[in-house]
Design a protein around this motif. Structure first.
Motif, mmCIF file in Angstrom:
data_model
loop_
_atom_site.group_PDB
_atom_site.id
_atom_site.type_symbol
_atom_site.label_atom_id
_atom_site.label_comp_id
_atom_site.label_asym_id
_atom_site.label_seq_id
_atom_site.Cartn_x
_atom_site.Cartn_y
_atom_site.Cartn_z
ATOM 1 N N PRO A 618 0.842 -1.204 0.000
ATOM 2 C CA PRO A 618 0.000 0.000 0.000
ATOM 3 C C PRO A 618 0.876 1.253 0.000
ATOM 4 O O PRO A 618 1.900 1.299 0.697
ATOM 5 C CB PRO A 618 -0.806 -0.128 1.291
ATOM 6 N N LYS A 619 0.476 2.234 -0.778
ATOM 7 C CA LYS A 619 1.262 3.456 -0.916
ATOM 8 C C LYS A 619 0.418 4.682 -0.619
ATOM 9 O O LYS A 619 -0.762 4.755 -0.985
ATOM 10 C CB LYS A 619 1.798 3.593 -2.352
ATOM 11 N N PHE A 620 1.028 5.650 0.018
ATOM 12 C CA PHE A 620 0.463 6.983 0.138
ATOM 13 C C PHE A 620 1.107 7.817 -0.966
ATOM 14 O O PHE A 620 2.330 7.848 -1.086
ATOM 15 C CB PHE A 620 0.770 7.586 1.508
ATOM 16 N N VAL A 621 0.292 8.482 -1.774
ATOM 17 C CA VAL A 621 0.803 9.146 -2.970
ATOM 18 C C VAL A 621 0.530 10.642 -2.908
ATOM 19 O O VAL A 621 -0.587 11.073 -2.604
ATOM 20 C CB VAL A 621 0.154 8.564 -4.246
ATOM 21 N N ILE A 622 1.566 11.419 -3.199
ATOM 22 C CA ILE A 622 1.405 12.855 -3.413
ATOM 23 C C ILE A 622 1.668 13.102 -4.889
ATOM 24 O O ILE A 622 2.777 12.874 -5.381
ATOM 25 C CB ILE A 622 2.359 13.689 -2.543
ATOM 26 N N ALA A 623 0.642 13.554 -5.597
ATOM 27 C CA ALA A 623 0.715 13.718 -7.052
ATOM 28 C C ALA A 623 0.632 15.192 -7.403
ATOM 29 O O ALA A 623 -0.285 15.898 -6.967
ATOM 30 C CB ALA A 623 -0.432 12.955 -7.716
ATOM 31 N N THR A 624 1.594 15.642 -8.195
ATOM 32 C CA THR A 624 1.686 17.054 -8.546
ATOM 33 C C THR A 624 1.899 17.198 -10.046
ATOM 34 O O THR A 624 2.621 16.403 -10.648
ATOM 35 C CB THR A 624 2.874 17.723 -7.826
ATOM 36 N N SER A 625 1.297 18.209 -10.634
ATOM 37 C CA SER A 625 1.618 18.589 -12.005
ATOM 38 C C SER A 625 1.788 20.093 -12.053
ATOM 39 O O SER A 625 1.132 20.827 -11.310
ATOM 40 C CB SER A 625 0.524 18.141 -12.988
ATOM 41 N N SER A 626 2.667 20.544 -12.929
ATOM 42 C CA SER A 626 2.905 21.986 -13.048
ATOM 43 C C SER A 626 3.570 22.265 -14.389
ATOM 44 O O SER A 626 4.159 21.372 -15.007
ATOM 45 C CB SER A 626 3.812 22.498 -11.919
ATOM 46 N N LEU A 627 3.462 23.499 -14.834
ATOM 47 C CA LEU A 627 4.283 23.934 -15.952
ATOM 48 C C LEU A 627 5.744 23.885 -15.520
ATOM 49 O O LEU A 627 6.060 24.074 -14.341
ATOM 50 C CB LEU A 627 3.902 25.346 -16.380
ATOM 51 N N SER A 628 6.619 23.630 -16.474
ATOM 52 C CA SER A 628 8.024 23.437 -16.103
ATOM 53 C C SER A 628 8.598 24.644 -15.380
ATOM 54 O O SER A 628 9.456 24.499 -14.494
ATOM 55 C CB SER A 628 8.858 23.109 -17.344
ATOM 56 N N GLU A 629 8.123 25.855 -15.716
ATOM 57 C CA GLU A 629 8.663 27.037 -15.042
ATOM 58 C C GLU A 629 8.223 27.139 -13.591
ATOM 59 O O GLU A 629 8.773 27.939 -12.824
ATOM 60 C CB GLU A 629 8.260 28.323 -15.797
ATOM 61 N N ASN A 630 7.249 26.328 -13.195
ATOM 62 C CA ASN A 630 6.762 26.359 -11.808
ATOM 63 C C ASN A 630 7.206 25.138 -11.008
ATOM 64 O O ASN A 630 6.601 24.823 -9.979
ATOM 65 C CB ASN A 630 5.229 26.436 -11.798
ATOM 66 N N ILE A 631 8.274 24.487 -11.443
ATOM 67 C CA ILE A 631 8.693 23.256 -10.785
ATOM 68 C C ILE A 631 9.078 23.494 -9.323
ATOM 69 O O ILE A 631 8.892 22.623 -8.471
ATOM 70 C CB ILE A 631 9.873 22.605 -11.560
ATOM 71 N N ALA A 632 9.565 24.684 -8.994
ATOM 72 C CA ALA A 632 9.925 24.965 -7.594
ATOM 73 C C ALA A 632 8.695 24.877 -6.699
ATOM 74 O O ALA A 632 8.764 24.389 -5.561
ATOM 75 C CB ALA A 632 10.565 26.351 -7.490
ATOM 76 N N HIS A 633 7.566 25.337 -7.190
ATOM 77 C CA HIS A 633 6.336 25.254 -6.402
ATOM 78 C C HIS A 633 5.869 23.800 -6.266
ATOM 79 O O HIS A 633 5.256 23.434 -5.251
ATOM 80 C CB HIS A 633 5.237 26.096 -7.049
#
Length: 964
Positions: A618-633
């Motif tokens: 079993p996994k706890f998942v944090i999923a994020t998507s962003s424009l490449s220029e916002n990768i820091a966020h």
């Protein structure tokens, strides 16, 4: 070829041509001179080509005639005189989408395929279906898909049956749908939008066969049609086909279509709709007409406004309504794709006598926001999120199908608006320019505070509606019937059954256009992925083109939790991102997330090794998507939320948990098949038992118990959440999946490091109990049933191979379609065989239970004697290959490959499965029938649904009133 304005090609005159950057291509509108048919060609390099034909079909009543027609025209036609060409295409084509949809004022028939010849074949069948259906010669189609009487004997009760009738009984078991219909009727009492286009079960039996045919003749005409072609295709070939085969034929005279007219402004604030449902399903809705579909900027702005006001628990209007204690949950959204779009504000779990407070809170909050002004950061956050989603174009289905539906949101009402609802770049720029000038404040004032076209509807739960109930209506009809009438009904049903059971003739089947195995392209090259251990944490890197978007999935091991801890992991996922942190309030986090990220989700998932069934992860998942220029966020925001969320806010947490409980309860009533399948799996599978703890009935019971004693349990809940987070978020077992450009990956790891994780000294604690077969039947507030039956084939020593995909296709779209849907009247049924070993049957919106289980039990014998001819077998193989080869969006490809890693699937398994699929023979399927008999013999089953159906079952179930 180049299309230019004014040129005529195959009877089509090009009326407009424009670049459309939103689809990375060009858009052309054309008109077929002879027939009057409209055509929109969306040209780009997408290999997943699409076709759609739609008709303007505003209903004049709630008999559901256009919904029944949508089903019925796909039951044979002049050129293709088979019973179910729709199903034949599913079984034999390379389609990536094949369906039909009834909307409030239109009916659409879209298809998609990566193969141009296949798309032409699909177009051929669909065009003949809509223009020359067999409904005029076969009344039985109307009875099967719409409604008919049934009776088992002179002393037995009368009953209704029919696919659409049963579908709508299920659909209108949903309080949200009933309230929506009531509010729409209150806003548009004199127009088509006052009616239930899908059909009200209380009204459907009023529809006669003659009316049914008349509606088709008046609406399914070429001068009332809208055709969309999309993708990388030979447009000359497509236009020639349409012109020569269908558009140049002489059209039969018919009456005019139903009008679609504007509703004059009305104020309707006293609508009460009673519904047989649980008291906690009380609800209210406010509706505001915002203008016309022709004002595209205003429609987009209202969509943004709805998100600003109601998009999260931190949005100002939703926050105010929740604080006022008016209801357990509230939501707001734009109703577009109709002549007069509207803004709806809807509650769930309304408290008694709160209608005045509901209206006052909405108006007071609106007045405050108009006077004080919106937070400009929240406006920009909503604009940024909406723009990201539109640019990402991850619609969950073929792009051409979604774009065709979007085009119809304007085109249906104005021939000059074929592309208005596809464009958005200029509108977002204009809204950003106008926002500082008070545009959104003025829009809110006009819509809510100064609107002379608005309505309030209240959904009032009652124990029974005796005077309108189905039993009373049928009893009244039964009283008027004599012995001859009863005999006639029985004879008609027997005749219908004979027609349903008679196979199509070889001559009829030979009319269908079929591909050959040579038409199957080479298997698509699977994007490369690799595990990289030189990064600060192990990384699964996916080399997939992403149009400048980065996708990050951080997987955290939950093995340090006990089995009893698992529900708290789900609670943790529900709460993260919705509460204050050390650095930001929940409202600030909401704005930051929407502004800089495409998505931020927290969820739990379960993976089981295909090599060792007891190796479950079993996994706890944090999923994020962003424009490449916002990768820091994409690094900073999840880290802050994960490491410093403050759980000491009982009011907000109670709201979130209550909203989840409501969603789960409504899901049981409207899509209980999913819950039945999971519950059924948990009787024999440890991984499914874990899923039950995380998201199934067991979790629902945990959640309900927690809410029942929330105040007393809250301090312990906070400590449990903190302890759960501490055991989950550790370096040990954490793996990060990254999809994006190599330079973005490097930048991500420079910023992320080890995600500020420490090592854990907690030992693995997860011990999963042995599954037990319970065979439960859960009573939920629905008029239909959802049945599931199955077992894990691994436990019988049956291994998975590609030929099971062909068997699944044959069972779902031949045996079960005919037995459970056509004869039984269920809206849907299917069989699935998974790599995990699960083999399961299910039904959807089903008026039966025992009869359906008996039909499941007959599936093995049917498969064991299955003897398709060469063309039928070839079709099953082709359609199964198409399912494997269908294009996949970057996010989904990454998730699939992550699953391959965690489930320890061997390298090349997809290629091997595909080879096995291509080598499938009828003999192999018959041997699977013998194996399936062993699976069915275990008699493992589960059901969700109507009390009367469940309590009337003669089978041995543990009956449970789930919501009681």
């Amino acid at each position: 070829m180049n299309l230019e304005i004014g040129m005529t090609l195959h009877g089509f005159r090009v009326e407009s041509a424009e670049n459309l950057e939103e689809i990375d291509g060009r858009a052309y509108t054309l008109r077929h001179t002879a027939s009057g048919a409209r055509l929109l060609f969306l040209e780009n390099d997408d290999e997943n080509k699409a076709f759609s034909i739609a008709f303007k079909t505003p209903p004049a009543d709630s008999t559901g005639v256009f919904h029944i027609l949508e089903h019925s025209v796909l039951c044979g036609s002049d050129k293709f005189p088979v019973k179910e060409p729709f199903v034949n295409l599913i079984k034999s084509s390379m389609q990536t989408f094949l369906n039909a949809m009834t909307f409030s004022d239109k009916t659409m028939y879209p298809v998609a395929s990566t193969n141009e010849q296949d798309l032409l074949n699909l177009m051929d069948v669909y065009m003949d279906a809509v223009l020359h259906p067999a409904i005029y010669e076969k009344r039985a189609i109307f009875e099967q898909e719409g409604w008919h009487y049934e009776i088992d004997g002179p002393d037995e009760p009368l009953r209704y049956n029919g696919v659409v009738y049963n579908e709508m009984k299920g659909a209108l078991s949903d309080p949200d749908s009933v309230l929506y219909n009531a509010l729409s009727a209150a806003l548009f009492p004199d127009t088509a939008y006052a009616h239930e286009s899908g059909g009200d079960p209380a009204v459907i039996p009023e529809l006669t066969y003659e009316q049914f045919l008349d509606e088709h003749a008046r609406h399914y005409r070429l001068d009332n049609s809208y055709i969309v072609l999309y993708g990388d295709m030979n447009i000359d070939r497509m236009l020639a086909f349409l012109d020569e085969r269908y558009l140049s034929e002489e059209q039969k005279p018919a009456g005019a279509p139903n009008p679609l007219e504007l509703q004059a402004p009305v104020v309707n604030l006293d609508v009460v709709k009673q519904m047989e449902t649980a008291p906690e399903n009380a609800a209210m809705g406010l509706g505001y007409v915002i203008g016309r579909a022709s004002d595209r900027l205003r429609v987009i702005a209202t969509d943004i406004l709805a998100d600003v006001l109601m998009g999260s628990n931190e949005a100002p209007l939703k926050k105010a309504l929740l604080k006022a204690g008016i209801a357990d949950d509230v939501d707001g959204y734009l109703i577009d794709a109709q002549l007069q779009p509207a803004l709806f504000v809807m509650t769930k779990g309304s408290k008694p006598d709160t209608a005045d407070a509901f209206c006052e809170t909405v108006e007071q909050t609106a007045r405050m926001l108009v006077d004080e002004g919106f937070d400009p950061e929240r406006i920009e956050a909503s604009l940024a999120r909406a723009e990201f989603l539109l640019r990402e174009r991850d619609f969950g289905t073929a792009d051409g199908v979604v774009l065709a539906m979007s085009a119809m949101a304007g085109w249906l009402y104005d021939d000059s608006m074929a592309t208005d609802y596809l464009r958005f770049e200029d509108a977002f720029a204009e809204l950003r320019r106008r926002a500082p000038e008070g545009y959104f404040e003025n829009l809110l004032r006009e819509i809510v505070l100064e609107n002379d076209h608005r309505a309030l509807a209240i959904l009032e739960p009652v124990e029974s509606l005796d005077e309108n109930c189905e039993e009373a209506r049928l009893a009244a009809v039964r009283e008027t019937m004599d012995e001859a009438d009863i005999e006639s009904v029985m004879d008609e049903v027997a005749a219908l059954r004979r027609l349903q059971e008679d196979p199509d003739s070889p001559e009829a089947l030979a009319t269908l256009p079929l591909l050959t195995l040579d038409d199957i392209a080479e298997a698509p090259v699977q994007p490369a992925w690799e595990r990289i251990d030189s990064t600060p944490l192990p990384c699964l890197y996916h080399e997939v083109p992403t149009r400048g978007i980065d996708y990050v999935f951080a997987y955290f091991d939950m093995g340090r939790l006990s089995f009893e801890d698992l529900p708290y992991a789900t609670l943790l996922a529900m709460l993260l991102g919705k509460l204050d942190t050390r650095g930001h309030s929940a409202e600030e986090l909401d704005k930051l997330t929407q502004t800089y990220l495409g998505s931020l989700r927290f969820f739990v998932d379960v993976y089981a090794s295909e090599q060792d069934a007891d190796a479950i992860s079993p996994k706890f998942v944090i999923a994020t998507s962003s424009l490449s220029e916002n990768i820091a966020h994409a690094v900073d925001l999840p880290l802050e939320i994960r490491s410093s969320t403050n759980f000491d806010n009982p009011e907000k947490i109670r709201d979130i948990l209550t909203q989840t409980r409501i969603r789960m309860e409504q899901g049981y009533a409207t899509a209980g098949n999913s819950s039945a399948l999971l519950r059924c799996s948990s009787y024999v599978s440890k991984s499914a038992l874990i899923r039950e703890q995380l998201s199934g009935v067991d979790f629902y019971r945990f959640l309900k118990s927690l809410l029942a004693d929330f105040d007393a349990r809250f301090p312990a809940l906070v400590e449990r959440l903190r302890s759960t987070a501490q055991r989950i978020f550790a370096v040990d077992g954490t793996i990060v999946s990254f999809t994006g450009a190599p330079e973005d990956r490097s930048r991500f790891w420079e910023l992320a490091g080890t995600l500020e994780l420490d090592r854990s000294d907690e030992p693995n604690a997860l011990v999963v109990p042995e599954p037990r077969v319970l065979n439960e039947a859960f009573i939920v507030p629905a008029d239909v049933c959802f049945a599931a039956k199955g077992y894990n084939a691994r436990l019988e020593g049956i291994s998975y191979e590609g030929s099971w995909q062909v068997a699944s296709k044959a069972l779902s779209y031949d045996y079960l379609w005919n037995e459970v849907r056509v004869k039984g009247g269920a809206y849907g049924a299917g069989f699935r065989a998974l790599r995990s070993g699960a083999m399961q049957f299910h039904s959807y919106r089903d008026p039966n239970l025992d009869e359906t289980i008996a039909r499941f039990d007959g599936a093995a014998a049917w498969l064991a004697s299955f003897d398709p001819d060469e063309s039928e077998m070839r079709g099953y193989i082709i359609s199964s290959v198409a399912g494997m080869d269908a294009p996949v969006k970057p996010r989904d490809m990454a998730r699939r490959q992550d699953g391959d890693f965690f489930c320890e699937r061997p390298a090349g398994y997809r290629e091997k499965t595909r080879e096995q699929l291509l080598e499938t023979t009828p003999g192999k399927l018959r041997r699977h029938g013998e194996e399936l008999a062993r699976v069915i013999g275990h008699d493992v089953r589960c059901a969700f649904g109507n009390r009367g159906i469940i309590e009337g079952s003669s089978s041995d179930y543990e009956v449970i009133d789930l919501l009681g």
